[in-house]
Design a protein around this motif. Structure first.
Motif: not given
Length: 270
Positions: A56-68
């Motif tokens: 909905l915000e124009g992003f994909e799961r693949g855009d995320i490479g880091k998690v804290i």
């Protein structure tokens, strides 16, 4: 991009940081989402919910490479770790694992909640130059003092305003449930039951905050900046002058700052 997860007692907040943004060294929030804390919620359930919101915000799961992840709910941690590993193919950094990078000048440093530590990390970075009192309006309302050298000196834990209202309504059969809001009438003499409850909860809470901050300032013995955070901070902002700054996303910024301190992101723009 960095996914920062702040798991509190009432809600879990997910925030997407663009770590390539040049406005702040730790990046800028591009989107944030909130869900009720439920330790039974599985990684798969989180993934379905979050994937839809990302789209909905124009992003994909693949855009995320880091998690804290920062959490004060230990039972929620496993499924959040699984979410990061299974759906973002990354090992998440857990805030506070291995200790904190500032002095804890208190009797029980091991009992400091991750949310309070993250608030202090962010406030010290964003408001430099002296002692700080951080007030966080959550399930509980916490007051924390960090000195000009960056050492945590202690604080206060008080019932959150919603807890106070719930206790009042549940213990008194004839008192109605009401929404908490800033009063339109400045009078502190109520002429009906609801007004009297409103005054007692709202102005009583402000009196409590102002009194505690005044005592903390006196005990600190030096000039102190007061930084407020949490969803209810803006509820009080217009009716008290004790806040020097209101930072709604302080804990989330603390997570991003902690990630930036722990990693070199110069070659990773995801």
């Amino acid at each position: 991009m960095l996914l920062a997860i702040d798991a509190g007692n009432t809600n879990i907040v997910f925030a997407l940081f663009d770590t390539g943004a040049n406005t702040r060294p730790w990046g800028e929030i591009r989107a944030r989402w909130r869900i009720t804390t439920d330790p039974r919620r599985t990684a798969d359930e989180y993934a379905v919910w979050l994937s839809q919101l990302l789209a909905l915000e124009g992003f994909e799961r693949g855009d995320i490479g880091k998690v804290i992840i920062g959490t004060v709910v230990p039972r929620a941690l496993h499924n959040l770790q699984t979410l990061a590993r299974k759906y973002f193919a990354t090992e998440p950094l857990i805030a506070g694992e291995g200790g904190w990078d500032f002095a804890l000048d208190v009797d029980e440093p091991q009992n400091l909640g991750a949310d309070r530590a993250l608030n202090m990390i962010a406030a010290s970075e964003m408001h430099r130059g002296g002692d700080l009192i951080i007030i966080d309006f959550g399930t509980a309302t916490t007051f924390d003092l960090i000195d000009y050298r960056g050492a945590y000196k202690g604080g206060i834990i008080a019932p959150g305003i919603n807890l106070s209202l719930d206790a009042l309504v549940n213990a008194a059969a004839q008192l109605p449930r009401m929404a908490i809001s800033a009063p339109t009438n400045p009078s502190v003499i109520g002429r009906n039951t609801v007004d009297q409850m409103h005054i007692g909860i709202y102005w009583g809470y402000i009196a409590m905050m102002e009194g505690l901050v005044a005592r903390m300032r006196q005990e600190a013995g030096r000039p102190v900046q007061v930084v407020a955070t949490g969803g209810l901070a803006i509820l009080f902002e217009k009716h008290t002058d004790i806040f020097d700054a209101v930072e709604a996303d302080l804990t989330l910024h603390g997570l991003a700052i902690l990630w930036a301190r722990s990693h070199n992101d110069s070659n990773d723009t995801r």
